[in-house]
Design an enzyme around this catalytic site. Sequence first.
Site, mmCIF file in Angstrom:
data_model
loop_
_atom_site.group_PDB
_atom_site.id
_atom_site.type_symbol
_atom_site.label_atom_id
_atom_site.label_comp_id
_atom_site.label_asym_id
_atom_site.label_seq_id
_atom_site.Cartn_x
_atom_site.Cartn_y
_atom_site.Cartn_z
ATOM 1 C CD GLU A 69 -3.012 0.097 -0.202
ATOM 2 O OE1 GLU A 69 -3.223 -1.109 -0.337
ATOM 3 O OE2 GLU A 69 -3.347 0.946 -1.033
HETATM 4 C C1 FAD Z 1 1.960 -9.848 0.525
HETATM 5 C C2 FAD Z 1 1.768 -8.772 -0.485
HETATM 6 C C3 FAD Z 1 0.484 -8.352 -0.817
HETATM 7 C C4 FAD Z 1 0.289 -7.371 -1.795
HETATM 8 N N1 FAD Z 1 -0.981 -7.055 -2.190
HETATM 9 C C5 FAD Z 1 -1.155 -6.272 -3.298
HETATM 10 C C6 FAD Z 1 -2.443 -6.108 -3.896
HETATM 11 O O1 FAD Z 1 -3.440 -6.623 -3.404
HETATM 12 N N2 FAD Z 1 -2.541 -5.354 -5.018
HETATM 13 C C7 FAD Z 1 -1.462 -4.761 -5.615
HETATM 14 O O2 FAD Z 1 -1.621 -4.101 -6.620
HETATM 15 N N3 FAD Z 1 -0.224 -4.885 -5.058
HETATM 16 C C8 FAD Z 1 -0.055 -5.637 -3.932
HETATM 17 N N4 FAD Z 1 1.205 -5.802 -3.391
HETATM 18 C C9 FAD Z 1 2.341 -5.109 -4.001
HETATM 19 C C10 FAD Z 1 2.898 -4.028 -3.108
HETATM 20 O O3 FAD Z 1 2.024 -2.936 -3.022
HETATM 21 C C11 FAD Z 1 4.293 -3.661 -3.653
HETATM 22 O O4 FAD Z 1 5.130 -4.748 -3.342
HETATM 23 C C12 FAD Z 1 4.826 -2.377 -3.064
HETATM 24 O O5 FAD Z 1 4.093 -1.283 -3.519
HETATM 25 C C13 FAD Z 1 6.304 -2.152 -3.410
HETATM 26 O O6 FAD Z 1 6.563 -2.361 -4.765
HETATM 27 P P1 FAD Z 1 7.786 -3.323 -5.176
HETATM 28 O O7 FAD Z 1 7.586 -4.614 -4.466
HETATM 29 O O8 FAD Z 1 7.872 -3.343 -6.644
HETATM 30 O O9 FAD Z 1 9.052 -2.651 -4.564
HETATM 31 P P2 FAD Z 1 9.932 -1.524 -5.277
HETATM 32 O O10 FAD Z 1 9.056 -0.463 -5.817
HETATM 33 O O11 FAD Z 1 10.883 -2.176 -6.193
HETATM 34 O O12 FAD Z 1 10.715 -0.930 -4.029
HETATM 35 C C14 FAD Z 1 11.963 -1.433 -3.530
HETATM 36 C C15 FAD Z 1 12.544 -0.400 -2.576
HETATM 37 O O13 FAD Z 1 12.831 0.811 -3.294
HETATM 38 C C16 FAD Z 1 12.183 1.909 -2.702
HETATM 39 N N5 FAD Z 1 11.744 2.831 -3.739
HETATM 40 C C17 FAD Z 1 11.074 2.544 -4.877
HETATM 41 N N6 FAD Z 1 10.832 3.659 -5.565
HETATM 42 C C18 FAD Z 1 11.332 4.683 -4.863
HETATM 43 C C19 FAD Z 1 11.394 6.098 -5.060
HETATM 44 N N7 FAD Z 1 10.824 6.674 -6.112
HETATM 45 N N8 FAD Z 1 12.011 6.838 -4.112
HETATM 46 C C20 FAD Z 1 12.537 6.266 -3.027
HETATM 47 N N9 FAD Z 1 12.510 4.944 -2.797
HETATM 48 C C21 FAD Z 1 11.918 4.170 -3.701
HETATM 49 C C22 FAD Z 1 11.010 1.318 -1.913
HETATM 50 O O14 FAD Z 1 10.617 2.143 -0.829
HETATM 51 C C23 FAD Z 1 11.580 -0.008 -1.452
HETATM 52 O O15 FAD Z 1 12.277 0.144 -0.267
HETATM 53 C C24 FAD Z 1 1.411 -6.762 -2.390
HETATM 54 C C25 FAD Z 1 2.696 -7.158 -2.029
HETATM 55 C C26 FAD Z 1 2.883 -8.166 -1.123
HETATM 56 C C27 FAD Z 1 4.284 -8.618 -0.811
#
Ligand code: FAD
Length: 584
Positions: free
Chosen positions: A440
């Site tokens: 989220e």
């Molecule tokens: C158990 C689980 C349930 C989920 N449920 C849903 C769901 O129902 N629907 C859905 O759509 N998604 C869902 N998600 C996805 C979740 O919202 C994402 O995993 C989350 O938003 C982070 O995206 P990412 O995993 O690609 O991490 P990334 O975006 O790759 O982030 C990796 C790191 O980089 C940092 N980062 C990334 N961009 C920036 C920036 N611009 N500036 C500074 N720091 C940055 C982040 O803070 C993080 O620490 C779920 C994930 C999990 C694990």
Amino acid sequence: VLDYTPPLQDVMFALDLVGLGELSASEVFAHADRDTVEGLLAEYGRFIAEQFGTVNELGDRQGATHHQDSGRVTLPPVIVEAYRRYVEAGWPSVPMGEAHGGGGFPWLVGIAMQEMLNSANMGFALCPLLTQGAIDALEHHGTEIQQETYLRKMVSGEWTGSMNLTEPEAGSDVGALRTKAWQEADGTWRVAGTKIYITYGEHNLTDNIVHLVLARVDGAPAGTKGISCFIVSGSEVNADGTLGVRNDVKCVSIEHKMGVHLSPTCVLSFGDDTGGAKAELIGEVNAGMRTMFTMMNNARLSVGVQGLAVAERAYQHAYNHATTRVQGRPVTGAVGDAIIGHPDVRRMLLTIRSTVEAMRLLCYTNAKAIDDARHSTDVVARATAQERADLLTPMSKGWSTDMGNEMCSLAVQVHGGMGFIEDTGVAQLSRDVRIAAIYEGTNGIQAMDLVGRKLGLRDGAVMRELIDEVRATASALTGDLAESGKHLAHAAERLASLSELMAQRQRTAPADLLAAATPFARLAATTVAAHLMGRQALASTGARRATAEFFITQVLPTAEGLVASIEAPSSAVMALSAQNLASS
Ligand SMILES: Cc1cc2nc3c(=O)[nH]c(=O)nc-3n(C[C@H](O)[C@H](O)[C@H](O)COP(=O)(O)OP(=O)(O)OC[C@H]3O[C@@H](n4cnc5c(N)ncnc54)[C@H](O)[C@@H]3O)c2cc1C
């Protein structure tokens, strides 16, 4: 494993403090008087503790099962049965709007219910949480026909909802998503692509799931400006409301996770067999981000509540262990006294308990602002309340989930070696709550939202008004609370000057702003939480007054340690090149 006991008196105290009475006094919530709310929460707490609290460990152990051949996902039968009873009892609809069959209770009461459900069973609570997000989006942006078709069944819990944003290349950067949407010659829409991490994207609790899907219409602009939002119903809905043929949505797999094992986290494929799943556009083409923000804002508060809720349950475990485990002789006690007599154990317990109370006040205050923004009779009051809710949301989400993690870890610590052993149940809580700081919008993204968007609301006046309230609380803390008043007054001035510094950086030094976002967000949320605990101290005697004083005089001062890293420019953070950051 210790059963969950709903902390009804703590919840009622917080509801009273943040202004349940004010809501009940308004015409729209006249039915939600204090006695009714207390009766409702007592009954709800009893129900969910019994139905979902007792199977928290079972849900963790058995989890969800994906059936490769059919793509179906099943949950343990006791959970399916508990869900049936939950819907039959009418619980999902209580805080939803009356227009589509909801009970019309304040969102504040809904948030208190969410706290209890997440304490009982976070893996299950995710199902109504995502459904609520989808309901929000449809209520605000759906056409009348879409609302008629889907909302009543989602409000009642007969159908659930899912939110489909994430793709392999599009996590925090939602704008990078590639799922496609197009219109057929007959005007109907189709969606094709793969979404990952979709919570409750497939399950056997209900016979239909309403997926809200972000996709890009052919020829749309790049980034978030080219995103549209669609409804993809798991099965077609006939004119009479019955279900027709299944749509082309398939769960390809579910993830093996660190926690919330009960909650299926699905890879969903749209349009694999037919080229495109049947879809309906919500709102305008390319306006999907607005729809998503509607569902995300409330969901962010609800995820903050998960931090609060799981920490509350962890506290119940820690307290129970500390009063029964005997080890060493407490310095002011006798041989045979339990470890709760040791000052260091006391410190851990009070830290958890006071932080849980502070999270509760922060999240409930946020919910009250949402109610005011929706229902206040005065148009200016509605706008001001919306701004307050907007400002508080990244704090509720970021701080409460960080604290949820830290407090669960501390609860493990209180257990000693037993905390690391799965049998006590506290280890599961620590694993479950970990995700709340990530999904989220990661907490890094929340901090950036606070400094990048929210501090600047109405030219900084929204934050300044909140700081004025912190100052007023500090001035009211006199007499035996004077020490707390001194700490809070100091913190209010710190927050004021650092907010100015951040506003200045917003204009002239964005790298410095972003490098300091996380420590600033923590300082800000700790200060606001301490202000609410100050109000608790003023409104109570005995234990609640003591925990409030502890928070303000022992926890709040730790925020002072963040000042240097907030004030420093980004040079230290950015000093090393990516290459030089490698271990050598
Ligand atoms: C158990 C689980 C349930 C989920 N449920 C849903 C769901 O129902 N629907 C859905 O759509 N998604 C869902 N998600 C996805 C979740 O919202 C994402 O995993 C989350 O938003 C982070 O995206 P990412 O995993 O690609 O991490 P990334 O975006 O790759 O982030 C990796 C790191 O980089 C940092 N980062 C990334 N961009 C920036 C920036 N611009 N500036 C500074 N720091 C940055 C982040 O803070 C993080 O620490 C779920 C994930 C999990 C694990």
